[in-house]
Design an enzyme around this catalytic site. Structure first.
Site, PDB file in Angstrom:
ATOM      1  N   GLU A  10       7.690  12.726 -17.009  1.00  0.00           N
ATOM      2  CA  GLU A  10       8.682  13.529 -16.282  1.00  0.00           C
ATOM      3  C   GLU A  10       7.986  14.557 -15.378  1.00  0.00           C
ATOM      4  OE1 GLU A  10      12.751  13.700 -18.706  1.00  0.00           O
ATOM      5  OE2 GLU A  10      11.070  14.375 -19.937  1.00  0.00           O
TER       6      GLU A  10
ATOM      7  N   GLU B 163      10.752   8.328 -25.810  1.00  0.00           N
ATOM      8  CA  GLU B 163      11.723   9.157 -26.547  1.00  0.00           C
ATOM      9  C   GLU B 163      12.710   8.339 -27.371  1.00  0.00           C
ATOM     10  OE1 GLU B 163      10.499  11.870 -23.132  1.00  0.00           O
ATOM     11  OE2 GLU B 163      10.744   9.732 -23.471  1.00  0.00           O
TER      12      GLU B 163
END
Length: 687
Positions: free
Chosen positions: A107, A127
């Site tokens: 990210e 995740e």
């Protein structure tokens, strides 16, 4: 306290470096330092571009798991703010990626205006494996940069991709050979005057190119990814939001979905399991300074399914193997299966033909038992019969070199009794591989009464080297996994006599999230495993099935009938056999509820797990959960049987067992530990 983030000027380029070993996790101090670095670049007229780089082994490899559940995890600036600050920097920012850019690390890279990477780098958003989604704009930026379909693959599987693939899809802008920092600074200098910056959040072309049916097509093509799991579906919904809304609105949807997952039971279970797996490697009662014995060569006795699979683990890790059989035909058959398995993997792109040749080249197949004399570890993988195993260990004792580790791949038998057949019980350990041994990740390391500490340390270290997840077990019948399987199978069979069908019992287990139910598993493994093959002694339903040649899928008939594609259907013949035994036992069939099936086949497993803990046969409750997730397909989103029992409430488990006890007969007894914990409102597991 010194910040893990430092800045240094290289001409007109500001290099922001992170030194937060071992994986440059995005803890609070790192997040704070990144923001200060960007502010420094913004404030300087001299600085024309920025490079963000990780020192040591990697770029940012994700969130700081040591901060999970602590105030630091929520301390400002949070990662969503950090990535927005990076993207809104007034100077172009280059992410210089080596090692891994995972989760929050990717990210951060997506928030940079350009991404440069070395060929060995890996990029991903894992995740989903913790029951979550990338919550810092990752589900919104990734489809805009890498394309919608690739974003779906990456977010729902959690599997990383290599830098070359990332380059081909536009996730990486430049591949770098040689010194990463030097080339990244040169790249930043090159793009310093380019305006406007390519901001990931503003890109629309790949979103607009996506087919309207991409989401439905993806779900249809990947049913196993979504079965039972909340996180893959919410990851998909977040990516869908990127195609339906402007970036800011999509981020709001992402945040809402993230919070829903964060507060759900599945994320708690998957995060608990993440820590449980790491804890399993720690051996209680062994000094940290104990060093493993060197293992340069491994011997395997038996070239059957287990022996061949076990050998492949070591060959794949580059460790030479001497495999011994009693006759040439069995030896040729076993090595032939190994070669075919490797070739099948090569066809799927997991190995090159050259690697297959190298691995098979490390194998020494022989009929000469004495060829094991120079091995550092010898693993016996023969028929599950005590007398045979004791005979082999007696022979090994005479030929194995001093200090060699002698291991049995027994799945039930007493390792101490096997060790007693030698003059060196300190060198004997159980290594229970699960079938197929070259695929299944679990390894039960069985600690005998006299097993030396360095033998145990060696076994655990070697497990890591061959990519297994190892759990220490004590000596008892069936160790951890198979011992807990016994009450499940026993009660499932009793339930057949009382009125349930194989299909009903199996459906309860599959609906719960298991890959298959007790009778589907028996048919797959072989109903005849351990059968005494004496047709005059038909004492139970399994004996009757075996004597009728119903040995499971391999015979096209077991508890179910199978067609040529091995698809099961209920069997009138099996129902007939059940009714015969029912009549003999004088049992009147009754309606069996799904709830009773859960109580008698799953609650009984929890009770047995509690007995294992009581007796010290497992080091910790979380180890039991690791065994069941990796060895038997217990759904990871339920965290394993002991964590699941905690989340259900131990008093509920006890009450359910009390309700079912009259049907379970005198064989059933409560674990005192379970009763005590329920009474005190305690749990088996906890961080």
């Amino acid at each position: 306290m010194t910040s893990p983030i430092s800045t240094q000027k290289h001409g007109h380029v500001l290099v922001i470096s992170s030194a937060n070993p071992p994986v440059n996790a995005l803890g609070h101090a790192v997040r704070e330092g990144l923001v200060k670095g960007i502010e420094e670049a913004d404030a300087s007229d001299e600085i024309k571009a920025v490079v963000i780089i990780g020192e040591g082994a990697t770029f940012f490899a994700g969130a700081d798991i040591s901060e999970f559940g602590t105030p630091k995890a929520f301390a400002q600036p949070m990662l969503p703010q950090v990535v927005d600050i990076i993207e809104n920097c007034s100077k172009p920012v280059v992410a210089a990626i080596h090692g891994t850019a995972l989760g929050g690390g990717l990210e951060v890279a997506l928030a940079c205006h350009y991404r440069a990477a070395v060929a060995s780098a890996k990029l991903g958003v894992p995740e989903v494996k913790l029951g979550l989604l990338p919550g810092a704009g990752g589900t919104q930026r990734l489809p805009r940069v890498a394309g919608v379909e690739k974003a779906l693959q990456m977010t729902t599987s959690g599997n990383p991709i290599g830098a070359q693939e990332a380059f081909e899809i536009g996730l990486v802008d430049r591949m770098i050979e040689g010194d990463l920092l030097q080339h990244a600074v040169a790249y930043a200098t090159e793009v310093a005057e380019v305006r406007p910056f390519p901001k990931s959040s503003e890109r629309q072309n790949k979103i607009e190119e996506a087919s309207p049916s991409v989401f439905d097509d993806f779900i249809a093509a990947n049913p196993r990814v979504f079965k039972g799991f909340d996180a893959p579906r919410k990851n998909l919904e977040a990516v869908r939001a990127a195609t339906q809304h402007p970036y800011a609105e999509g981020v709001a949807v992402e945040r809402q979905l993230f919070m829903e997952l964060m507060s759900g039971g599945q994320a708690k279970a998957q995060q608990y399991f993440f820590f449980a797996e790491r804890k399993a490697a720690k051996i209680e009662g062994v000094d940290e300074n104990v060093q493993p014995r060197p293992i340069r060569k491994v011997g395997v006795i038996g070239a059957g399914t287990m022996g061949g699979g076990i050998s492949m683990n070591f060959l794949s890790a580059g460790i030479p193997v001497t495999i011994v059989e009693t006759n040439q035909e069995a030896l040729d058959r076993g090595t032939g299966v190994m070669l075919r398995n490797y070739e099948a993997s090569a066809k799927k792109g997991r190995f090159t033909a050259e690697q297959v040749g190298q691995m098979m080249g490390l194998l020494n197949p022989t009929l000469d038992f004495d060829a094991l004399a120079d091995c550092d570890l010898i693993i016996e993988a023969v028929f599950e019969q005590m007398e045979i195993k004791k005979d082999i260990f007696g022979r090994l004792d005479k030929i194995a070199k001093p200090g060699a580790i002698l291991a049995s791949n027994t799945s039930y038998l007493n390792v101490d009794e096997i060790a007693a057949a030698t003059s060196r019980p300190q060198d004997v350990v159980g290594l229970h591989f699960f079938s197929p041994a070259n695929v299944m990740k679990l390894l039960e390391v069985v600690r005998g009464a006299k097993t030396a500490d360095d033998v145990l340390v060696t076994a655990m270290a070697l497990a890591k080297k061959i990519k297994k997840v190892a759990v220490v077990a004590g000596v008892c019948y069936g160790f951890i996994g198979n011992r807990m399987l016994i009450p499940r199978q026993t009660e499932a069979t009793k339930l057949l006599l009382e009125g349930a069908t194989p299909a009903q019992i199996d459906k309860v287990h599959v609906d719960f999230g298991m890959p298959m139910g007790p009778f589907q598993m028996a048919d797959l493994a072989g109903v005849d495993i351990g059968w005494h093959r004496d047709v005059t002694r038909i004492e139970n339903i399994r004996d009757a099935l075996c004597s009728a040649d119903r040995w499971g899928q391999k015979k096209g008939a077991g508890f179910y009938d199978y067609d040529e594609k091995r698809r099961p259907s209920p069997s009138p013949k099996v129902q007939e056999i059940i009714e015969e035994f029912r009549a003999k036992a004088g049992v009147t069939p009754r309606e069996i509820s799904d709830e009773e099936i859960v109580q008698r086949t799953l609650y009984t497993m929890v009770n047995e797990g509690a007995k294992i803990l009581e007796e010290g046969m497992a080091q910790r409750a979380s180890d039991i959960d690791v065994v069941w997730v990796y060895g038997y397909g217990w759904p990871v989103y339920r965290g394993g049987p002991m964590h699941w029992a905690d989340s259900e409430g131990l008093q509920k488990i006890v009450d359910g067992l009390k309700a079912a006890a009259p049907h379970m007969g005198e064989d059933f007894s409560f674990s005192q530990l379970l009763l005590d914990k329920a009474d005190k409102g305690e749990k088996f597991t906890g961080r």
